[in-house]
Design an enzyme around this catalytic site. Structure first.
Site, PDB file in Angstrom:
ATOM      1  N   TYR A 129     -30.639  12.874  24.144  1.00 39.73           N
ATOM      2  CA  TYR A 129     -29.355  12.529  23.532  1.00 39.73           C
ATOM      3  C   TYR A 129     -28.263  12.446  24.593  1.00 39.73           C
ATOM      4  O   TYR A 129     -28.076  13.379  25.380  1.00 39.73           O
ATOM      5  CB  TYR A 129     -28.972  13.572  22.470  1.00 39.73           C
ATOM      6  CG  TYR A 129     -27.780  13.144  21.644  1.00 39.73           C
ATOM      7  CD1 TYR A 129     -27.935  12.283  20.573  1.00 39.73           C
ATOM      8  CD2 TYR A 129     -26.500  13.590  21.956  1.00 39.73           C
ATOM      9  CE1 TYR A 129     -26.845  11.878  19.823  1.00 39.73           C
ATOM     10  CE2 TYR A 129     -25.401  13.189  21.208  1.00 39.73           C
ATOM     11  CZ  TYR A 129     -25.588  12.324  20.137  1.00 39.73           C
ATOM     12  OH  TYR A 129     -24.505  11.916  19.404  1.00 39.73           O
ATOM     13  N   ASN A 221     -22.001  17.290  19.934  1.00 39.06           N
ATOM     14  CA  ASN A 221     -20.958  18.044  19.243  1.00 39.06           C
ATOM     15  C   ASN A 221     -21.563  19.029  18.258  1.00 39.06           C
ATOM     16  O   ASN A 221     -22.790  19.189  18.165  1.00 39.06           O
ATOM     17  CB  ASN A 221     -19.968  17.093  18.567  1.00 39.06           C
ATOM     18  CG  ASN A 221     -20.615  16.243  17.477  1.00 39.06           C
ATOM     19  OD1 ASN A 221     -21.679  16.574  16.950  1.00 39.06           O
ATOM     20  ND2 ASN A 221     -19.980  15.131  17.144  1.00 39.06           N
ATOM     21  N   THR A 244     -18.232  23.075  26.805  1.00 42.72           N
ATOM     22  CA  THR A 244     -18.462  23.360  28.210  1.00 42.72           C
ATOM     23  C   THR A 244     -17.603  24.525  28.694  1.00 42.72           C
ATOM     24  O   THR A 244     -16.543  24.805  28.131  1.00 42.72           O
ATOM     25  CB  THR A 244     -18.200  22.104  29.071  1.00 42.72           C
ATOM     26  OG1 THR A 244     -18.681  22.333  30.388  1.00 42.72           O
ATOM     27  CG2 THR A 244     -16.731  21.756  29.099  1.00 42.72           C
ATOM     28  N   GLN A 266     -12.979  21.017  33.962  1.00 41.53           N
ATOM     29  CA  GLN A 266     -13.799  21.287  32.779  1.00 41.53           C
ATOM     30  C   GLN A 266     -12.986  21.227  31.499  1.00 41.53           C
ATOM     31  O   GLN A 266     -13.489  20.827  30.445  1.00 41.53           O
ATOM     32  CB  GLN A 266     -14.503  22.638  32.926  1.00 41.53           C
ATOM     33  CG  GLN A 266     -15.542  22.663  34.025  1.00 41.53           C
ATOM     34  CD  GLN A 266     -16.571  21.561  33.907  1.00 41.53           C
ATOM     35  OE1 GLN A 266     -17.335  21.503  32.940  1.00 41.53           O
ATOM     36  NE2 GLN A 266     -16.601  20.655  34.870  1.00 41.53           N
ATOM     37  N   HIS A 269     -12.958  17.934  29.435  1.00 39.31           N
ATOM     38  CA  HIS A 269     -14.036  17.511  28.539  1.00 39.31           C
ATOM     39  C   HIS A 269     -13.643  17.539  27.078  1.00 39.31           C
ATOM     40  O   HIS A 269     -14.004  16.646  26.312  1.00 39.31           O
ATOM     41  CB  HIS A 269     -15.263  18.426  28.720  1.00 39.31           C
ATOM     42  CG  HIS A 269     -16.136  18.071  29.874  1.00 39.31           C
ATOM     43  ND1 HIS A 269     -16.977  16.991  29.872  1.00 39.31           N
ATOM     44  CD2 HIS A 269     -16.306  18.668  31.079  1.00 39.31           C
ATOM     45  CE1 HIS A 269     -17.631  16.935  31.025  1.00 39.31           C
ATOM     46  NE2 HIS A 269     -17.243  17.940  31.766  1.00 39.31           N
ATOM     47  N   GLU A 335     -21.647  28.850  31.756  1.00 39.98           N
ATOM     48  CA  GLU A 335     -22.424  27.637  31.997  1.00 39.98           C
ATOM     49  C   GLU A 335     -22.321  27.239  33.471  1.00 39.98           C
ATOM     50  O   GLU A 335     -23.329  26.979  34.123  1.00 39.98           O
ATOM     51  CB  GLU A 335     -21.882  26.513  31.103  1.00 39.98           C
ATOM     52  CG  GLU A 335     -22.566  25.179  31.289  1.00 39.98           C
ATOM     53  CD  GLU A 335     -21.867  24.071  30.526  1.00 39.98           C
ATOM     54  OE1 GLU A 335     -22.494  23.011  30.348  1.00 39.98           O
ATOM     55  OE2 GLU A 335     -20.693  24.234  30.135  1.00 39.98           O
ATOM     56  N   HIS A 336     -21.087  27.191  33.979  1.00 39.49           N
ATOM     57  CA  HIS A 336     -20.836  26.905  35.401  1.00 39.49           C
ATOM     58  C   HIS A 336     -20.052  28.072  35.986  1.00 39.49           C
ATOM     59  O   HIS A 336     -19.006  28.446  35.443  1.00 39.49           O
ATOM     60  CB  HIS A 336     -19.980  25.646  35.576  1.00 39.49           C
ATOM     61  CG  HIS A 336     -20.453  24.445  34.817  1.00 39.49           C
ATOM     62  ND1 HIS A 336     -19.954  24.109  33.563  1.00 39.49           N
ATOM     63  CD2 HIS A 336     -21.373  23.498  35.136  1.00 39.49           C
ATOM     64  CE1 HIS A 336     -20.539  23.001  33.150  1.00 39.49           C
ATOM     65  NE2 HIS A 336     -21.408  22.612  34.079  1.00 39.49           N
ATOM     66  N   ASP A 369     -21.907  18.127  38.324  1.00 37.34           N
ATOM     67  CA  ASP A 369     -21.909  17.212  37.188  1.00 37.34           C
ATOM     68  C   ASP A 369     -22.550  15.884  37.547  1.00 37.34           C
ATOM     69  O   ASP A 369     -23.095  15.204  36.676  1.00 37.34           O
ATOM     70  CB  ASP A 369     -20.473  16.959  36.719  1.00 37.34           C
ATOM     71  CG  ASP A 369     -19.897  18.130  35.921  1.00 37.34           C
ATOM     72  OD1 ASP A 369     -20.688  18.950  35.424  1.00 37.34           O
ATOM     73  OD2 ASP A 369     -18.661  18.202  35.802  1.00 37.34           O
ATOM     74  N   GLU A 423     -57.356  48.205  15.312  1.00 37.01           N
ATOM     75  CA  GLU A 423     -56.362  47.431  14.576  1.00 37.01           C
ATOM     76  C   GLU A 423     -56.842  47.115  13.158  1.00 37.01           C
ATOM     77  O   GLU A 423     -56.196  46.358  12.446  1.00 37.01           O
ATOM     78  CB  GLU A 423     -56.042  46.136  15.338  1.00 37.01           C
ATOM     79  CG  GLU A 423     -55.353  46.409  16.678  1.00 37.01           C
ATOM     80  CD  GLU A 423     -54.916  45.137  17.388  1.00 37.01           C
ATOM     81  OE1 GLU A 423     -55.258  44.029  16.908  1.00 37.01           O
ATOM     82  OE2 GLU A 423     -54.220  45.246  18.413  1.00 37.01           O
ATOM     83  N   HIS A 428     -62.967  40.652  13.819  1.00 33.99           N
ATOM     84  CA  HIS A 428     -62.723  40.216  15.189  1.00 33.99           C
ATOM     85  C   HIS A 428     -63.861  40.679  16.105  1.00 33.99           C
ATOM     86  O   HIS A 428     -64.371  39.919  16.935  1.00 33.99           O
ATOM     87  CB  HIS A 428     -61.393  40.787  15.715  1.00 33.99           C
ATOM     88  CG  HIS A 428     -60.176  40.055  15.248  1.00 33.99           C
ATOM     89  ND1 HIS A 428     -59.859  39.914  13.923  1.00 33.99           N
ATOM     90  CD2 HIS A 428     -59.198  39.425  15.952  1.00 33.99           C
ATOM     91  CE1 HIS A 428     -58.727  39.232  13.815  1.00 33.99           C
ATOM     92  NE2 HIS A 428     -58.303  38.917  15.038  1.00 33.99           N
TER      93      HIS A 428
END
Length: 441
Positions: A129, A221, A244, A266, A269, A335-336, A369, A423, A428
């Protein structure tokens, strides 16, 4: 413009820091009731529902969902040569970095006759996307496509919202970037309906199949994020991306012009973007405030930037020393994260939570970026405490291949039976012992 939190003289706990640090408030749950009917409509009615939502939200109805190949070729031919050269350089550097992320299969001999191999297998088909709201992001096409191609993904589709200004096609720079990367499948669809169509697939206007994908990556978004949340399980997702963020850890050696410019970059944005300065120097904080007033006034997107910088998600945090500053930025998990201090490399090496770290005066977030070679699709909202950014690994699945001989299984059979009995799962154990009864019968 930036609010202040003064932590000097105290070292708050991680829980206290989470409570007091600036953070964007994004309530995905609040929009789920609006997105769920859209997702259900796309599942039931496919492209017809997609085009209805597209016309309502984007103000245009594309002639088809899939962009004709000729439009990709035309977009690249008409691209500004300067922009093309910049995109080609970004692609080259991003491929260089991501090539070193390739995984190799490994085989471990556990015992003679018993091996476990970890095979790395790419996801078969992915949807990537590229947003197209307040800005256009051909760089995001690169950041999604390059690691997917490097991982060996054989089938991928780029989705980007149609634009009324371009006859219902995605922005031509998006199309040109896809063409440069060798992407042949681009869909003119955005928002929640894009994620729903990627998950369910459909039939295009001309009768062509729009095959569903296995994984969706890329930021969007809050409605894109809500659709990802609703469809997770039917598809894999990279993350639930929020607005961001940039955090700058700085001391008195930092240049206030650099710091202010990076905080603004930033904030540009999105009105919800977060810009946070963590510093040991009140004098630097004061100087940054002065520079913000001066620099913001000269920007193109003044109101958007002012809204972001003055919002509750942005601010300055004063700390007594860098040790406390590191605790703050680790709790924030930006994030940054920029490190603008004396001996920035040593300080950066101590950071434990960040999507990406930018070291020193000449490594601004803007470089990452676009042209650093790193990936800019990164965890937000504090998720860098536990999650990584987009990489080749995102598009790979590790599959364990177990290969034991009869002797190797017989050697450990009693241990399997003991654990199965412990168990209360005796079948098993019987699945192991049955093999040796048959052999001796």
């Amino acid at each position: 413009m930036l609010s202040r939190t003064d932590l000097r003289g105290r070292v708050p706990s991680p829980a206290q820091l989470r409570a007091v640090l600036p953070r964007a408030e994004v309530d995905v749950d609040a929009v789920l009731h609006r997105v769920r009917p859209m997702v259900e409509a796309v599942a039931e009615r496919g492209v017809d529902a997609v085009l209805e939502f597209t016309e309502r939200f984007d103000g245009v109805r594309p002639a088809s969902v899939r962009v004709p190949a000729a439009e990709l070729t035309r977009a690249l031919a008409e691209l500004d040569p300067v922009v093309r050269a910049a995109l080609e350089e970004t692609i080259s550097r991003t491929r260089l970095v991501h090539a070193d992320q390739r995984r190799t299969d490994t085989t471990t001999q556990v015992v003679p006759g018993g091996t476990v191999t970890e095979r790395w297998v790419p996801v078969a088909r992915v949807g990537l996307y590229a947003p197209g709201g307040l800005a256009v992001y051909p760089s995001s096409v690169i950041m999604n496509v390059v690691p997917a191609q490097t991982a060996g993904v054989e089938s991928l589709v780029v989705c980007s919202p149609p634009q009324a200004d371009f006859d219902g096609l995605p922005h031509p720079t998006i199309l040109a970037a896809a063409e440069l990367l060798g992407v042949t499948e681009v869909w003119a669809v955005g928002g929640a309906q894009a994620v729903a169509l990627l998950a369910h697939g459909g039939t295009d206007v001309d009768g062509a199949e729009l095959a569903p994908v296995d994984l969706v990556t890329g930021p969007g978004n809050i409605y894109v994020t809500a659709a990802k949340r609703l469809l997770r399980g039917l598809i894999g997702i990279d993350s639930e991306a929020g607005p961001t963020e940039i955090a700058v850890l700085a001391d008195a050696t930092a240049d206030p012009v650099h710091v202010a410019a990076d905080l603004i970059s930033q904030a540009e944005h999105d009105p919800l973007a977060a810009s946070v300065l963590v510093t040991t120097s009140e004098e630097l904080a004061d100087a940054v405030d002065v520079e913000l007033v001066r620099l913001v006034a000269a920007t193109k997107h003044v109101e958007r930037i002012r809204t972001a910088l003055s919002g509750p998600q942005s601010g300055t945090v004063l700390v007594s020393d860098l040790d406390t500053g590191l605790k703050v930025v680790d709790a924030y998990a930006a994030e940054h994260l920029e490190i603008q201090t004396a001996d920035a490399s040593a300080v950066a090496a101590r950071v434990r939570a960040a999507g990406a770290i930018f070291v020193g005066a000449h490594s601004p977030v803007s470089l990452g970026d676009y042209c650093a070679g790193s990936n800019h699709v990164l965890p937000t909202g504090g998720c860098a405490r536990h999650s990584s950014g987009l990489s080749v690994q995102t598009f790979l699945r590790g599959i364990h291949v177990v290969d034991y001989s009869a002797d190797a299984l017989r050697e450990v059979a009693d241990k399997v039976v003991a654990l199965a009995d412990a168990e209360d799962l005796p079948a098993h154990g019987q699945a192991v012992t049955a093999r040796f009864r048959e052999a001796t019968a």
